[in-house]
Design a protein around this motif. Structure first.
Motif, PDB file in Angstrom:
ATOM      1  N   LYS A  83       0.830  -1.211   0.000  1.00 31.92           N
ATOM      2  CA  LYS A  83       0.000   0.000   0.000  1.00 31.92           C
ATOM      3  C   LYS A  83       0.864   1.260   0.000  1.00 31.92           C
ATOM      4  O   LYS A  83       0.660   2.168  -0.803  1.00 31.92           O
ATOM      5  CB  LYS A  83      -0.918   0.020   1.239  1.00 31.92           C
ATOM      6  CG  LYS A  83      -1.820  -1.192   1.353  1.00 31.92           C
ATOM      7  CD  LYS A  83      -2.743  -1.100   2.563  1.00 31.92           C
ATOM      8  CE  LYS A  83      -2.042  -1.183   3.899  1.00 31.92           C
ATOM      9  NZ  LYS A  83      -1.521  -2.516   4.219  1.00 31.92           N
ATOM     10  N   SER A  84       1.826   1.285   0.924  1.00 28.54           N
ATOM     11  CA  SER A  84       2.686   2.474   0.995  1.00 28.54           C
ATOM     12  C   SER A  84       3.519   2.605  -0.265  1.00 28.54           C
ATOM     13  O   SER A  84       3.785   3.720  -0.739  1.00 28.54           O
ATOM     14  CB  SER A  84       3.613   2.386   2.208  1.00 28.54           C
ATOM     15  OG  SER A  84       2.854   2.357   3.390  1.00 28.54           O
ATOM     16  N   THR A  85       3.930   1.463  -0.796  1.00 24.70           N
ATOM     17  CA  THR A  85       4.703   1.473  -2.036  1.00 24.70           C
ATOM     18  C   THR A  85       3.882   2.101  -3.152  1.00 24.70           C
ATOM     19  O   THR A  85       4.372   2.966  -3.893  1.00 24.70           O
ATOM     20  CB  THR A  85       5.094   0.028  -2.412  1.00 24.70           C
ATOM     21  OG1 THR A  85       5.828  -0.531  -1.328  1.00 24.70           O
ATOM     22  CG2 THR A  85       5.904  -0.008  -3.680  1.00 24.70           C
TER      23      THR A  85
ATOM     24  N   LEU B 175      -2.754  10.235   1.347  1.00 27.83           N
ATOM     25  CA  LEU B 175      -2.623  10.060   2.793  1.00 27.83           C
ATOM     26  C   LEU B 175      -2.224   8.625   3.097  1.00 27.83           C
ATOM     27  O   LEU B 175      -2.931   7.694   2.715  1.00 27.83           O
ATOM     28  CB  LEU B 175      -3.942  10.388   3.507  1.00 27.83           C
ATOM     29  CG  LEU B 175      -4.559  11.757   3.211  1.00 27.83           C
ATOM     30  CD1 LEU B 175      -5.663  11.631   2.169  1.00 27.83           C
ATOM     31  CD2 LEU B 175      -5.114  12.400   4.477  1.00 27.83           C
ATOM     32  N   ASP B 176      -1.080   8.454   3.737  1.00 30.70           N
ATOM     33  CA  ASP B 176      -0.603   7.114   4.070  1.00 30.70           C
ATOM     34  C   ASP B 176      -0.859   6.847   5.550  1.00 30.70           C
ATOM     35  O   ASP B 176      -0.144   7.332   6.401  1.00 30.70           O
ATOM     36  CB  ASP B 176       0.902   6.992   3.771  1.00 30.70           C
ATOM     37  CG  ASP B 176       1.357   5.533   3.852  1.00 30.70           C
ATOM     38  OD1 ASP B 176       0.520   4.658   4.135  1.00 30.70           O
ATOM     39  OD2 ASP B 176       2.556   5.288   3.626  1.00 30.70           O
ATOM     40  N   GLU B 177      -1.897   6.096   5.837  1.00 31.50           N
ATOM     41  CA  GLU B 177      -2.252   5.757   7.216  1.00 31.50           C
ATOM     42  C   GLU B 177      -2.228   7.001   8.106  1.00 31.50           C
ATOM     43  O   GLU B 177      -1.568   7.010   9.148  1.00 31.50           O
ATOM     44  CB  GLU B 177      -1.252   4.733   7.789  1.00 31.50           C
ATOM     45  CG  GLU B 177      -1.041   3.524   6.908  1.00 31.50           C
ATOM     46  CD  GLU B 177      -1.764   2.298   7.430  1.00 31.50           C
ATOM     47  OE1 GLU B 177      -2.600   2.448   8.351  1.00 31.50           O
ATOM     48  OE2 GLU B 177      -1.508   1.202   6.903  1.00 31.50           O
ATOM     49  N   PRO B 178      -2.984   8.030   7.737  1.00 29.06           N
ATOM     50  CA  PRO B 178      -2.840   9.305   8.459  1.00 29.06           C
ATOM     51  C   PRO B 178      -3.282   9.240   9.912  1.00 29.06           C
ATOM     52  O   PRO B 178      -2.886  10.069  10.706  1.00 29.06           O
ATOM     53  CB  PRO B 178      -3.739  10.257   7.672  1.00 29.06           C
ATOM     54  CG  PRO B 178      -4.754   9.382   7.023  1.00 29.06           C
ATOM     55  CD  PRO B 178      -4.020   8.119   6.690  1.00 29.06           C
TER      56      PRO B 178
HETATM   57 MG   LIG Z   1       2.455   1.190   4.877  1.00 32.95          MG
END
Ligand SMILES: [Mg+2]
Ligand SMILES: Nc1ncnc2c1ncn2[C@@H]1O[C@H](COP(=O)(O)OP(=O)(O)OP(=O)(O)O)[C@@H](O)[C@H]1O
Lengths: 261, 253
Positions: free
Chosen positions: B41-43, B152-155
């Motif tokens: 996901k972050s990638t 937004l990455d896991e904000p």
């Molecule tokens: Mg992540």
């Protein structure tokens, strides 16, 4: 079943500073020293009383000799240290951000760091003559290596996410260095400044012992040759005061610049 | 602004982490991406934001960024990524510096702080703030550039449950009409913030399922929405469950 109170186990291992303890200790040490001298337990030629050392300092201050020594020493210290800090910070930042600088610079710096720089003074005199230049260069070299290493490790301590954040907003590399890397490395730079300031003081004294007319190192050496322990100790006191003052100055600057910590 | 990705794939040193997958984020759409831990996901988000060069495929924008836009995409980070040596106002000003005149920066920062409820904290340092307030700073900093797309990455993942709840409501209000991609591992969060949820498979993350959220954004906090969202969450969990368990036992590579 018998009731037993819960015993507190978490005690100790939390040293506090007792206010005034430092001052009291200093007063006691000087008082004892003075008492030993007044009682005639040691020869005043071997160990003059603190009052005598103070008197010598006062005489030197009045005659202008003190100022001449201090001016010479402070000039060398400030000059050499400033050059070493500037180059060290630049080199450390480069090692911190560039693969090339890291691959080339880190082994080089690591190999040269342990060399006692005073060993290079004769070589520097050979290259630069006997004036101020080799003294400045010795101090600058002694400052450069620890500052470069601790600046580089300061850069390494910066969370990668901060750099990625800056990049995510398309900040130019120049801005990233000035606004993220440099302030982020500041704790490391200060650590380097502290270590190097005491190294610089050692090198200053040593360099002044090798060839100088004025300077605290020269004062101490000449006093030794003349067997004037009172003048010698006056020089030692000056060095101690100088070291403490530099430390306090750095501490104050650090509290201001690193208030965010 | 519409965001498109075609044939996107990424591998870290030969470890396939993501894709291949295709993706379209429509202008004004709110997309949530969920998936088991370590599925990429972050990638994916980093690639969309230009922070990572994909090993395969490409990403591009279509359409114009908003007129006041400083950068086309802005990022909100899980760990807030605030500069600890700058005040709240200084952090929010960072992306504007050197790009706008001083007076305009001050005005924009002031407005962004007011919108995010940070006006009284302008001169504080991050360490003096709670986690929720820090993430508000992160959000203000992203909004101040008026981005075309907000990533937004896991904000909310670093925050406690109540703070998360409050901030979620506020972010929904603040980002009305914005195009956003919201990565989370929290399914409930996903169905509350998104119009569409994409579920990724275990590593390498591919699109396993897509679910539309049939409740308009402004009605999501109403009690009537609760059962609908709960049902969607249940559907997503049923799909995710096996992959999540597998990701768990496989552990980090
Ligand atoms: Mg992540
Ligand atoms: N820089 C990297 N180098 C090597 N492997 C990486 C790197 N970053 C991520 N990975 C691996 O790639 C996979 C995908 O990582 P990513 O962070 O994108 O997953 P994620 O879905 O965001 O996970 P999480 O739920 O933990 O946030 C993971 O298995 C991770 O261990």
């Amino acid at each position: 079943m018998s009731a037993r109170e819960v015993r507190l186990r978490a005690r100790g291992f939390a040293p506090r500073r007792l206010p005034g303890a430092g001052a009291v200790t200093a007063v006691c040490v000087f008082a004892a020293w003075e008492a030993v001298c007044r009682a005639g337990l040691v020869s005043p030629f071997a160990l003059p009383a603190p009052s005598r050392v103070l008197a010598v300092l006062a005489e030197m201050a009045l005659s202008g000799e003190l100022l001449a020594h201090l001016r010479a020493s402070l000039g060398r210290l400030a000059g050499g240290w400033a050059i070493g800090m500037l180059c060290g910070v630049l080199a450390g930042l480069a090692i911190g951000v560039s693969s090339l600088a890291r691959s080339v610079g880190l082994p080089l710096v690591s190999a040269l760091f342990p060399v006692p720089k005073i060993a290079l003074l004769p070589l520097l005199i050979l290259w630069l003559g006997i004036g101020e230049a080799p003294k400045l260069a010795t101090i600058a070299l002694g400052t450069f290596f620890p500052v470069a290493l601790s600046t580089a490790s300061g850069v390494d301590q910066i969370p990668r996410s901060l750099i990625r954040m800056a990049q995510s907003f398309d900040l130019p590399n120049r801005a990233i260095v000035l606004k993220v890397i440099l302030p982020g490395a500041l704790p490391g730079i200060f650590a380097g400044a502290r270590i190097s300031s005491s190294i610089a003081l050692v090198l200053l004294t040593a360099a002044e012992m090798i060839g100088a007319e004025y300077g605290i190192g020269a004062l101490v050496l000449q006093a030794g040759h003349l067997m004037r322990a009172d003048r010698l100790l006056a020089g030692v006191v000056l060095l101690s005061v100088l070291g403490v003052a530099i430390g306090a100055g750095l501490g104050a600057l650090e509290r201001r610049l690193l208030a965010w910590r | 602004m519409r965001l498109r990705a075609r044939n996107l794939a990424h591998a870290y040193d030969g470890l396939a982490a993501l894709g291949p997958l295709d993706l379209v984020v429509e202008a004004g759409e709110r997309l949530a991406i969920v998936g088991p831990s370590g599925c990429g996901k972050s990638t994916l988000l980093a690639i969309l934001g230009g922070l990572l060069r994909p090993s395969g495929g490409r990403v591009w924008f279509e359409g114009e960024a908003p007129s006041g836009s400083i950068v086309p995409v802005a990022y909100v980070f899980q760990d807030f990524a605030l500069l600890p040596w700058r005040t709240v106002a200084g952090n929010v000003a960072l992306p504007l510096e050197g790009r706008l005149p001083r007076t305009e920066i001050r005005a924009r920062v002031g407005a962004a702080l007011a919108r995010t409820g940070l006006s009284d904290f302008a001169g504080r340092f991050p360490r003096e703030l709670s986690g929720g307030m820090r993430q508000r700073v992160g959000i203000a900093r992203a909004l101040v550039v008026e981005p075309g797309v907000l990533l937004l990455d896991e904000p909310l993942s670093a925050l406690d449950a109540q703070t998360r709840e409050l901030l979620l409501e506020d972010i929904l209000g603040l980002t009305e009409g914005a195009t956003l991609v919201w990565v989370t591992h929290n399914l409930e969060e996903a169905v509350r913030v998104a119009d569409r949820v994409i579920l990724l498979s275990a590593r390498p993350g591919r699109i396993r399922a897509e679910i539309a959220v049939p409740v308009p954004a402004r009605e999501r906090n109403r009690p009537e929405a609760v059962p609908v969202l709960a049902r969607l969450r249940g559907e997503l969990w049923a799909l995710l469950r096996e992959d999540a368990r597998r990701a768990q036992t496989e552990g980090p590579p």
